[in-house]
Design an enzyme around this catalytic site. Structure first.
Site, PDB file in Angstrom:
ATOM      1  N   GLU A 159     -18.611  41.179  17.086  1.00  0.00           N
ATOM      2  CA  GLU A 159     -19.196  41.945  15.974  1.00  0.00           C
ATOM      3  C   GLU A 159     -20.721  42.010  16.007  1.00  0.00           C
ATOM      4  O   GLU A 159     -21.393  41.728  15.023  1.00  0.00           O
ATOM      5  CB  GLU A 159     -18.715  41.365  14.636  1.00  0.00           C
ATOM      6  CG  GLU A 159     -17.216  41.405  14.480  1.00  0.00           C
ATOM      7  CD  GLU A 159     -16.728  40.760  13.183  1.00  0.00           C
ATOM      8  OE1 GLU A 159     -17.570  40.303  12.390  1.00  0.00           O
ATOM      9  OE2 GLU A 159     -15.512  40.715  12.969  1.00  0.00           O
ATOM     10  N   HIS A 238      -8.354  46.600  12.224  1.00  0.00           N
ATOM     11  CA  HIS A 238      -8.008  46.309  10.833  1.00  0.00           C
ATOM     12  C   HIS A 238      -8.012  47.633  10.068  1.00  0.00           C
ATOM     13  O   HIS A 238      -9.066  48.221   9.844  1.00  0.00           O
ATOM     14  CB  HIS A 238      -9.027  45.355  10.202  1.00  0.00           C
ATOM     15  CG  HIS A 238      -9.101  44.012  10.863  1.00  0.00           C
ATOM     16  ND1 HIS A 238      -8.031  43.142  10.892  1.00  0.00           N
ATOM     17  CD2 HIS A 238     -10.114  43.379  11.502  1.00  0.00           C
ATOM     18  CE1 HIS A 238      -8.386  42.028  11.518  1.00  0.00           C
ATOM     19  NE2 HIS A 238      -9.637  42.153  11.911  1.00  0.00           N
ATOM     20  N   GLU A 267      -6.798  42.166  16.819  1.00  0.00           N
ATOM     21  CA  GLU A 267      -6.604  41.576  15.491  1.00  0.00           C
ATOM     22  C   GLU A 267      -5.859  42.528  14.569  1.00  0.00           C
ATOM     23  O   GLU A 267      -6.157  42.644  13.386  1.00  0.00           O
ATOM     24  CB  GLU A 267      -7.956  41.195  14.864  1.00  0.00           C
ATOM     25  CG  GLU A 267      -8.808  40.290  15.721  1.00  0.00           C
ATOM     26  CD  GLU A 267     -10.128  39.903  15.060  1.00  0.00           C
ATOM     27  OE1 GLU A 267     -10.255  40.049  13.826  1.00  0.00           O
ATOM     28  OE2 GLU A 267     -11.045  39.446  15.775  1.00  0.00           O
ATOM     29  N   ASP A 269      -3.930  44.549  12.003  1.00  0.00           N
ATOM     30  CA  ASP A 269      -3.184  44.506  10.745  1.00  0.00           C
ATOM     31  C   ASP A 269      -3.421  45.819  10.009  1.00  0.00           C
ATOM     32  O   ASP A 269      -4.486  46.416  10.119  1.00  0.00           O
ATOM     33  CB  ASP A 269      -3.512  43.283   9.878  1.00  0.00           C
ATOM     34  CG  ASP A 269      -4.994  43.092   9.604  1.00  0.00           C
ATOM     35  OD1 ASP A 269      -5.778  44.048   9.763  1.00  0.00           O
ATOM     36  OD2 ASP A 269      -5.384  41.970   9.227  1.00  0.00           O
TER      37      ASP A 269
END
Length: 457
Positions: A159, A238, A267, A269
């Site tokens: 990030e 995400h 990651e 979701d």
């Protein structure tokens, strides 16, 4: 992934998109993988999850994780604050516990994350300049050395790019040590563990048209050109209603893969429930299958109740450990091989008819997500020379109608069957440059692909 909720950027594409879906071919029970890990392995991919050490005593949790997933990521236990709580004093106990569980159950492990502006230990937060740079490099070296030969890949830097429209690096204490800090971290990681795949990992880099995505792409392209040791790019993925899966997701993955790196969904979701959530999970899975260098997918948690966004029910198993519609959708896609070259579906670049246009531009149609009553399509307009603007027509059959469009300004003829699309803004394209627009077709029982043309001025 952060422990606190991220600020989401709205996606340009309003529609969820997958790649070339046709009716799934029925597979025999013997041929179909019965778990996510088995089905993904049959497609040459991995399917993983994030594990928390504190939940390894939960038998339902570990039963699902052992049965369904082949790649394990430590949710927080290998991050900077967990592994070096005091400067020079390393604590690998929780990370080792996850590693030991994973390897004893025949799993591989992704390391997450060596250098990050967030979840730094307090002593590091108060540092700056050359002192911070050296401390960061020592941390990378010591942690990567401890796990040398034991992890498949590392998220070396996490990030580092800013949200918004700048496409620039995030203003952080690490960035302020000098613009070469990311390169330095990757070189240190390679020296410590020459065999681990080294990844850059970030969120909101899913839409190819977003400035943040372009910023990361430019960095990776530069690293590859200069021999900086980067092997893969991680897309956190995400998603929620304000930030849905973009219609050009597979294009983003492919563009990065074309730089000579693997791409990994790290990651995943998706907040929601029912068929809408299932369709978005399907689209992400198909996007990975359509890109040969997409090596795997990791979901960020096992059950909804384990998620950092539990209220959004974003995972494949509910709080009781039961498979959701999204699970079935993902498993079916993996077993059908949809999106895999040679798997029976149209390649995303296939067109019907072949690319058309005059001397000024070429229009290429690619199929997207399909539902029971409709399908998405994308037209890519490519300039054959320098052009100041373009116009593309999309003609559908008598039983079809276009119900939605994005990334352009449409008009229709009197029949409603011929749509003329013009740029939403500046239509200037240099030779070889391209732009895309999309639309949804209510098929009325006719799955025929639209005919497309292009003209330039």
């Amino acid at each position: 992934m952060k422990r606190t909720t991220k600020r989401w950027r709205a996606s340009v594409g309003a529609a969820v998109a997958g790649i070339g879906i046709l009716a799934a071919t029925a597979l025999s029970a013997q041929a179909a993988g019965s778990t996510l890990h088995a089905a993904a392995s049959d497609q040459g991919r991995y399917f993983g999850t994030a594990i928390a050490a504190g939940k390894l005593g939960d038998s339902q949790y570990t039963t699902i994780a052992d049965r369904e997933f082949g790649m394990i990521t430590a949710e927080n236990e290998m991050k900077m604050d967990a592994t070096e709580p005091q400067q020079g004093q390393f604590n690998f106990s929780s990370g080792d516990r996850i590693l030991d569980w994973a390897t004893s159950h025949g799993k591989r492990v992704r390391g997450h994350a060596l250098a990050w502006h967030s979840q730094q230990p307090g002593w590091m937060q108060n540092m700056s300049g050359s002192q911070l740079r050296q401390a960061m490099l020592n941390h990378v070296t010591q942690v990567a050395t401890h796990y040398k030969g034991k992890v498949y890949a590392w998220d070396v830097v996490n990030e580092a790019y800013a949200d918004g429209s700048s496409g620039a690096r995030r203003d952080s204490n690490l960035q302020r040590t000098g613009n070469d800090w990311i390169e330095a971290a990757f070189r240190a990681a390679r020296a410590a563990d020459p065999n681990a795949k080294l990844c850059y990992n970030d969120y909101n880099t899913d839409n190819w048209s977003h400035a943040k995505t372009q910023g990361v792409y430019t960095m990776v392209k530069d690293f590859k050109a200069r021999g900086v040791p980067i092997d893969c790019v991680g897309f956190q993925a995400h998603f929620n209603s304000g930030n849905p899966v973009p219609n050009n997701y597979h294009e983003t993955l492919q563009h990065f893969a074309d730089l000579g790196v693997d791409v990994q969904i790290t990651e995943l979701d998706i907040e929601g429930s029912g068929s809408s959530q299932a369709e978005q999970y399907q689209g992400v899975t198909q996007a990975c299958l359509a890109v040969s260098r997409c090596t795997g997918i990791t979901v960020w948690g096992v059950r909804d109740s384990d998620s950092w966004r539990a209220s959004g029910t974003p995972l494949l198993f509910d709080g009781n450990g039961q498979k959701k519609a999204a699970y079935t959708s993902v498993l079916n896609v993996l077993n059908s091989g949809e999106g895999v070259p040679g798997g029976g579906d149209p390649d995303p670049g296939e067109t019907t008819p072949p690319p058309t246009g005059g001397s000024g531009c070429t229009a290429t149609y690619s199929e997207g997500q399909k539902w029971g009553d409709r399908f998405n399509g994308t037209v890519t307009v490519t300039a054959n020379g320098n052009i100041s603007s373009w116009t593309s027509t999309v003609t559908v059959s008598s039983s079809q109608r276009i119900s939605a469009t994005w990334n352009g300004t449409p008009t229709w003829d009197s029949s409603g069957k011929v749509m003329t699309m013009r740029p939403a803004g500046n239509g200037t394209l240099a030779a070889g440059q391209s732009t895309s627009f999309g639309f949804t077709v209510m098929h009325g029982g006719d799955w025929t692909w639209p005919k497309v043309t292009c003209s330039a001025s």
